[in-house]
Scaffold this active site. Structure first.
Site, PDB file in Angstrom:
ATOM      1  N   ASP A   1      -4.970 -27.557 -25.069  1.00  0.00           N
ATOM      2  CA  ASP A   1      -6.281 -27.544 -25.719  1.00  0.00           C
ATOM      3  C   ASP A   1      -7.009 -28.860 -25.448  1.00  0.00           C
ATOM      4  OD1 ASP A   1      -5.569 -25.127 -26.787  1.00  0.00           O
ATOM      5  OD2 ASP A   1      -5.043 -25.928 -28.756  1.00  0.00           O
ATOM      6  N   GLN A   2      -8.322 -28.833 -25.573  1.00  0.00           N
ATOM      7  CA  GLN A   2      -9.109 -30.028 -25.285  1.00  0.00           C
ATOM      8  C   GLN A   2      -8.599 -31.251 -26.049  1.00  0.00           C
ATOM      9  OE1 GLN A   2     -13.301 -29.769 -26.146  1.00  0.00           O
ATOM     10  NE2 GLN A   2     -13.660 -31.936 -25.746  1.00  0.00           N
TER      11      GLN A   2
END
Length: 337
Positions: free
Chosen positions: A138-139
């Site tokens: 995920d970012q």
């Protein structure tokens, strides 16, 4: 954003794999984009989440949810990379918490893929948007990520990930003390019914199976009085190690929330004190977190050419380490003391 579309499986495509059926029904999309739709849980077969290997019968109803179509024009960008390991076949990078892995709507530049393209050649991996990327983070999740330089290496590493032979271990700072302190979370898993950008635990028989093994490494507890005359408050937290057996989108974040211990700094999955009053110093440290306090700190895989088992590690980023240091300052509560 692609609008939701519905189809009835025609006789000519009955019995074919679902990904091949959709490739025919959606000629405006690439094959890899179709496969992403299925993997991300955006394709329903008669109302149930579908798999790429499903073989629908004639007359069955397919619902294809809205999906972001990333730009196809990938550009190299001179962005610094923290490379933990590299040879002619692959590299392992320590992704910072702020960096998106690949281009998508709203993140067309500055991604890890843009940086990698400027650094070396990458495998196509049969994916025109994520060249070289074997698995994702995920970012706002930091840590180690496998990148393949050749198609053969990409296929070999992907097989290891799918067969759970490549082990990905994470550290998470969570609110509360997990009960039991260690165990396995095994659930159905799929798109949230109301929030399509989020994931959720689902009943067995719906969605895909998701398995997370976890262990409490340290527990913390502290009390403080916000102001004179007010009642003391008490808070608990823990450092938890997680080992992924499956790799669903947002899996650890959702599973720890399901356990009753959401990850610090995660507004999407129930961080209860992101804007609350906290002891002096802690709130500033929490606000310095770019997102969830989740770090992929250790990865083990077998080199696809030499066959040698390789284990690599990376320390958590500064913001994560700052919160952990505050918690460790005379706030141990038993585990790992």
């Amino acid at each position: 954003m692609t609008p939701t579309r519905e189809f009835t499986v025609p006789d000519a495509l009955a019995g074919e794999r679902l990904d091949r059926v959709l490739a025919q029904l959606l000629p405006d999309m690439t094959r890899s984009a179709v496969q992403r739709l299925i993997k991300d849980g955006l394709v329903l077969l008669d109302g149930a989440q579908a798999r790429a290997s499903d073989k629908p019968a004639a007359g069955q109803r397919l619902t294809v949810g809205g999906a972001v179509e990333p730009p196809l024009d990938l550009q190299p960008e001179d962005i610094p990379l923290e490379i933990v390991y590299e040879d002619e076949q692959l590299l392992v990078v320590n992704k910072p918490a702020e960096m998106v892995v690949h281009p998508a709507r709203g993140h067309q530049q500055g991604t890890l893929v843009n940086a990698l393209l400027a650094h070396c050649r990458l495998s196509s991996g049969s994916d025109d948007i994520r060249p070289g990327i074997v698995h994702r983070l995920d970012q706002h999740t930091s840590g180690l990520l496998l990148v393949a330089k050749t198609d053969g290496t990409h296929a070999a590493l992907s097989r290891q990930v799918e067969a759970h032979a490549a082990r990905r271990e994470y550290q998470a700072l969570v609110w509360g003390h997990p009960q039991p302190p260690q165990g396995t979370i095994r659930t159905g898993f799929g798109r949230h019914p109301q929030h399509r950008t989020m994931m959720a635990v689902q009943e067995w028989g719906r969605g895909r199976e998701a398995i997370t093994h976890y262990e409490t490494a340290e527990q913390f507890a502290w009390s403080w009085t916000p102001a004179p005359g007010e009642r003391p408050r008490r808070r608990e937290a823990a450092l938890v190690r997680c080992l992924l057996e499956t790799g669903r989108t947002h899996q650890i974040r959702v599973h720890l929330q399901h356990l009753g211990c959401p990850i610090m700094g995660d507004p999407a999955y129930g961080d209860p004190v992101r804007d609350a009053e906290e002891p002096e110093g802690l709130l500033a440290l929490l606000k310095a977190l770019p997102g969830q306090a989740l770090h992929a700190g250790r990865i083990t895989f077998r080199h696809p050419v030499t066959g040698e088992e390789t284990t690599l590690e990376a320390a958590p980023p500064t913001a994560f380490a700052g919160v952990l240091a505050w918690l460790r300052e005379e706030k141990h509560a038993g585990v790992g003391k």
